[in-house]
Each structure stands twice: as structure tokens, then as C-alpha cells.
Design a protein around this motif. Structure first.
Motif, mmCIF file in Angstrom:
data_model
loop_
_atom_site.group_PDB
_atom_site.id
_atom_site.type_symbol
_atom_site.label_atom_id
_atom_site.label_comp_id
_atom_site.label_asym_id
_atom_site.label_seq_id
_atom_site.Cartn_x
_atom_site.Cartn_y
_atom_site.Cartn_z
ATOM 1 N N ALA A 118 42.327 39.078 65.053
ATOM 2 C CA ALA A 118 42.595 40.100 64.035
ATOM 3 C C ALA A 118 42.338 39.548 62.630
ATOM 4 C CB ALA A 118 44.036 40.588 64.157
ATOM 5 N N ALA A 119 42.736 38.294 62.382
ATOM 6 C CA ALA A 119 42.503 37.684 61.074
ATOM 7 C C ALA A 119 41.012 37.562 60.784
ATOM 8 C CB ALA A 119 43.164 36.308 61.015
ATOM 9 N N ALA A 120 40.236 37.208 61.811
ATOM 10 C CA ALA A 120 38.781 37.116 61.634
ATOM 11 C C ALA A 120 38.176 38.487 61.343
ATOM 12 C CB ALA A 120 38.141 36.507 62.885
ATOM 13 N N THR A 328 40.273 36.021 51.357
ATOM 14 C CA THR A 328 41.694 35.671 51.246
ATOM 15 C C THR A 328 42.576 36.847 51.638
ATOM 16 O OG1 THR A 328 41.142 34.175 49.434
ATOM 17 C CG2 THR A 328 43.457 34.751 49.711
ATOM 18 N N ILE A 329 42.264 38.016 51.080
ATOM 19 C CA ILE A 329 43.047 39.220 51.392
ATOM 20 C C ILE A 329 42.908 39.577 52.868
ATOM 21 C CG2 ILE A 329 43.279 41.694 50.952
ATOM 22 C CD1 ILE A 329 42.280 41.082 48.065
ATOM 23 N N GLY A 330 41.694 39.494 53.389
ATOM 24 C CA GLY A 330 41.455 39.876 54.781
ATOM 25 C C GLY A 330 42.179 38.994 55.776
ATOM 26 N N VAL A 331 42.045 37.666 55.618
ATOM 27 C CA VAL A 331 42.657 36.720 56.568
ATOM 28 C C VAL A 331 44.167 36.666 56.389
ATOM 29 C CG1 VAL A 331 42.777 34.295 57.257
ATOM 30 C CG2 VAL A 331 40.555 35.340 56.770
ATOM 31 N N PHE A 332 44.615 36.455 55.154
ATOM 32 C CA PHE A 332 46.051 36.355 54.898
ATOM 33 C C PHE A 332 46.749 37.690 55.162
ATOM 34 C CE2 PHE A 332 49.810 36.782 52.250
ATOM 35 C CZ PHE A 332 50.481 35.595 52.488
ATOM 36 N N GLY A 333 46.180 38.770 54.641
ATOM 37 C CA GLY A 333 46.812 40.085 54.774
ATOM 38 C C GLY A 333 46.960 40.514 56.221
ATOM 39 N N THR A 334 45.914 40.303 57.020
ATOM 40 C CA THR A 334 45.979 40.695 58.428
ATOM 41 C C THR A 334 47.029 39.875 59.169
ATOM 42 O OG1 THR A 334 43.624 41.236 58.369
ATOM 43 C CG2 THR A 334 44.637 41.014 60.538
ATOM 44 N N VAL A 353 52.449 29.957 52.222
ATOM 45 C CA VAL A 353 51.491 29.387 51.285
ATOM 46 C C VAL A 353 50.442 28.554 52.030
ATOM 47 C CG1 VAL A 353 52.875 27.307 50.818
ATOM 48 C CG2 VAL A 353 51.273 28.170 49.084
ATOM 49 N N ASP A 354 50.802 27.993 53.198
ATOM 50 C CA ASP A 354 49.831 27.282 54.031
ATOM 51 C C ASP A 354 48.741 28.239 54.510
ATOM 52 O OD1 ASP A 354 51.346 24.917 53.850
ATOM 53 O OD2 ASP A 354 52.592 25.539 55.535
ATOM 54 N N VAL A 355 49.159 29.412 54.953
ATOM 55 C CA VAL A 355 48.204 30.422 55.422
ATOM 56 C C VAL A 355 47.327 30.892 54.269
ATOM 57 C CG1 VAL A 355 47.951 32.634 56.612
ATOM 58 C CG2 VAL A 355 49.887 31.145 57.160
ATOM 59 N N ALA A 356 47.909 31.018 53.070
ATOM 60 C CA ALA A 356 47.143 31.434 51.894
ATOM 61 C C ALA A 356 46.053 30.406 51.573
ATOM 62 C CB ALA A 356 48.068 31.625 50.702
#
Length: 437
Positions: A118-120, A328-334, A353-356
Motif C-alpha cells: 500500500a505504501a508503494a 513523502t506524502i504518498g509513502v508516509f501518509g499511506t 519520524v523514522d517513517v518520515a
């Protein structure tokens, strides 16, 4: 019969530690890709210097030298041989890695696969949308580049992570690699469905013959190069002539290779896919991708004025914004939305913040972005050069921002590790494990 107590639900942990064998495998891949990333950087800098030097004409002349036979649709320039031929090796490795992940790796179970997949997807969809928003009303040619900022360059990203990482959790590296694997699959689909032209079905059907023979041999664990290499080359040539981008042939050949170990056929340790990957990854990371970068990254910028002019193009602005903000928005937000709306939970050893930081690092797009740029715009289009400048600029900016965030987190985890090892009373037991009343 007495009612059994209901089993408590255990939430699926996002970015949790993988198994030890998977950790060792990924560590080996990271070492090779890190070296590949360094060579990629050297090749890119060399191309940019040469293309902007007084000897620039010789660079472009070398890139445009033609080799091959026209009847086979193989009269190609050196630049096209690099993008269509050498990158097929890169995509063959991607095919092997994809199949291994879905058959025996982190993506084999739905609970572990759902978040990185989903993040991808989010990391592809959001950059594409941002690029389109920047180029609405700019004409059909500009909109053709919508897929340029959707790719993550795993070699460059891992090279950056290797420089930063001394104490970051291994789960971050695993997640980045898994994310990039799925990202590659999406990029392959985009290239096949949106950037293929002049399809010739008969040649595509003809490609199934050598592909089928290659599949038959590898399924029988026959690994003789003098049998497999001609079949692979024939598959590549027919796919290329059919109008489908030739790199897709590399993926199909990778998918054909068996992943699991066959005891019947005498395999005791590594399966055939792992064995071929071990042999060919150094060729891909150390030669094929750097040579492609050398012939693709060379763009005449024209000094500061030319750089400013390139970045004023909505195509370039869309690419930079999509790589830095969109990824950033796509991976982190999902990832964030999934953990808040489903039973998936972020591992307690990590922070958001690691995920960001990891999402910023996913904005390092290079190899596949350059390839899609060449497929989007003709070589004599100004958008082609502007897109390449934007890919380099956006990737560099994303890498710098990710470095700032992840360096701070690396310092935090170093402090945590030192505290975990501290043994103030000298009894050989870390204080963390001593319970004092």
C-alpha cells in the motif's frame, strides 16, 4: 464441551524485525547495492562534467554511435543499447527479487505485505497526481511525463542510507528494500502498459517460444549459460521488436526462475533464483546501471541561467515537487492511515519520524525515472533535458532532507544502544536488565 476463551487479537506490527536468515540476505543485498550506488554517482558526475565541458560534442557523439542490424530492429545508439539492453539485466534481477519476495520473502503473507504494498502504491499515485496538477493545461506532451517521478532508485537510496546508518534499526532497511521491490513491479507495469508503442502481436507471440524453453530449462534446474543465454537474448530481441519495452523481457525471464529449493534435483542450500541473483547482481549494480546512468544523465545544463530556465518548466517543477513532497506524502501518509484504520500497528521500537525519514529517502528517483523520461519525451524535446535536470535536482534534495532526519534519528538510536549496554556496577549484566526495588 466447555467454551474455549477467545484468543486475543495480536495486531500486525509495521516495520518489525525480520527473521535472521532474511536479515542476512538483505544485508548482503545492501552491501552490493551500496557499492553500486557509489558507482552510479561517479558515472552520473562524470557524464554531467563531460556534457558541460568544452569537449561536450564528443560525449554526445559517443552516446549516439549506432551499432546493430536494422532488420532485427536492433540498429541502436550506444545510449539505447544501455537503456534497452543493459537495463534488462537490472530488471531481470528485479524479477528474481520480486518473485522471491512473494514466494518466500516478506511479501508471502498478506499481513506483512499489505503495508509495504500500500505504501508503494501511495508512493506512485501521489507523485503522479502532483505532477499532473503542475502540468494541467500545458498540453499532451507535458502530461506524458506523469510517471517520471513515481520510481524510487534503490541503489542510490541504499547508498545514502549506508552513509547515514550506524545504529538505525534493521527494520527500516528491510522496509525500504521491500518498498522498492514493489515500486519496481509498479514501474514495470507502467512501462509495459503506458510507454509501449507500435505493438506487433506476432513478434510478441514468437517471444513466448524462447521464453518457454528458458522456463523449461530453469524449472529442470539446468543452469548452463550456453543454453540459457541465447534463449534469454532471443526473448529480449523479440520483445524489443514487438513494441514492448525490452526491459519487460528481463522481468519475464526473472519470473520464470524457480525460487524454492528442490531436494529432488540436488539443491541443498540456495535455490536457483538466489544463485542467479548472487552471480548477476554485481554485474547489474557494478556495470549495467552505472553505464546506463553515464549515457542518460549527461545533459547540457548551460550554467546557472540554463539551470534556472530548466527548473522554470512546469515539467521540471512537477518532477521536483512530486519526488520530494509527493513520495513523502504518498509513502508516509499511506502507512499512517493504514495503522490508524486497520489492526496494523507501528512497532514499538520505532517512531513516526523514522517513517518520515524513510519516506523522504524514497524520493530519490534516478534509474527508472531517467528511463521513463526518455520514453516520455523525444530526444530533441526541451522537456527531455529539463526532466533530467529535475530528476537530478529532486533526487538530491530528497536525499539531503532524508539525511538530516535520519542522521538525527541515528544519533538517538546510538544513545539508546549505549544506554542498553551500560553496566554501572560492573557485574556483567546491563543495568537495563536489572530490576531494583
Amino acid at each position: 464441551m466447555a467454551n474455549r476463551p477467545a484468543r486475543p487479537f495480536l495486531a500486525v506490527k509495521v516495520l518489525s524485525r525480520s527473521s535472521y536468515p532474511e536479515y542476512l540476505r538483505i544485508s548482503q543485498i545492501l552491501r552490493l547495492e551500496t557499492v553500486g550506488g557509489a558507482l552510479l554517482l561517479v558515472a552520473t558526475v562524470a557524464a554531467l562534467i563531460w556534457a558541460n565541458s568544452p569537449a561536450a560534442e564528443s560525449y554526445f557523439s559517443l552516446r549516439d554511435v549506432k551499432l546493430g542490424y536494422e532488420p532485427w530492429h536492433l540498429s541502436l545508439s550506444l545510449g539505447h543499447w544501455a537503456s534497452d539492453g543493459l537495463l534488462a539485466i537490472f530488471f531481470f534481477i528485479a524479477g528474481l527479487e520480486l518473485k522471491r519476495e512473494f514466494v518466500a520473502g516478506e511479501l508471502r503473507t498478506f499481513s506483512k505485505a499489505v503495508v509495504p504494498v500500500a505504501a508503494a502504491v501511495g508512493g506512485v499515485a501521489v507523485p503522479a497526481i502532483i505532477y499532473i496538477l503542475f502540468n494541467l493545461g500545458q498540453g499532451a506532451e507535458s502530461l506524458r511525463g506523469w510517471a517520471i517521478p513515481t520510481a524510487t532508485d534503490i541503489a542510490f537510496a541504499l547508498a545514502v542510507l549506508a552513509v547515514i546508518n550506524t545504529h538505525l534499526p534493521a527494520a527500516l532497511r528491510t522496509f525500504l528494500l521491500t518498498l522498492a521491490v514493489v515500486d519496481d513491479l509498479l514501474a514495470i507495469g507502467i512501462i509495459a502498459f503506458f510507454y509501449s508503442s507500435g505493438l506487433q502481436p506476432l513478434l510478441l507471440l514468437a517471444a513466448l517460444i524462447p521464453l518457454g524453453l528458458f522456463t523449461l530449462l530453469v524449472q529442470k534446474r539446468i543452469s548452463s549459460w550456453y543454453l540459457l543465454l541465447p534463449l534469454a537474448a532471443a526473448t529480449w530481441a523479440l520483445v524489443h521488436a514487438s513494441g514492448i519495452h525490452a526491459t519487460v523481457a528481463g522481468v519475464l525471464l526473472g519470473f520464470a526462475v524457480p525460487v524454492l529449493v528442490s531436494r529432488k534435483r540436488g539443491e541443498t542450500a540456495a535455490g536457483m533464483a538466489e544463485s542467479l541473483e548472487h552471480r548477476l547482481r554485481p554485474l547489474s549494480a557494478g556495470f549495467a546501471v552505472p553505464v546506463f546512468a553515464f549515457f542518460s544523465a549527461g545533459v547540457a545544463i548551460g550554467g546557472l541561467q540554463g539551470f534556472q530556465s530548466a527548473l522554470a518548466d512546469p515539467v521540471a517543477l512537477g518532477i521536483v515537487a512530486a519526488l520530494v513532497a509527493g513520495k513523502t506524502i504518498g509513502v508516509f501518509g499511506t502507512t499512517f492511515v493504514l495503522t490508524k484504520t486497520t489492526k496494523a500497528k507501528l512497532d514499538e521500537d520505532l517512531a513516526w519520524v523514522d517513517v518520515a525519514g524513510l519516506a523522504l529517502l524514497a524520493g530519490v528517483g534516478f534509474t527508472v525515472s531517467l528511463l521513463i523520461s526518455e520514453l516520455s519525451f523525444s530526444s530533441n524535446s526541451a522537456h527531455n533535458d529539463h526532466a533530467k535536470v529535475a530528476i537530478l535536482s529532486g533526487s538530491l534534495l530528497a536525499a539531503l532532507l532524508a539525511t538530516v532526519v535520519l542522521r538525527l534519528r541515528n544519533r538517538h538510536y546510538r544513545t539508546v544502544r549505549e544506554a542498553e549496554r551500560r553496566d554501572a556496577d560492573g557485574d556483567g549484566v546491563p543495568d537495563l536488565f536489572e530490576h531494583k526495588s
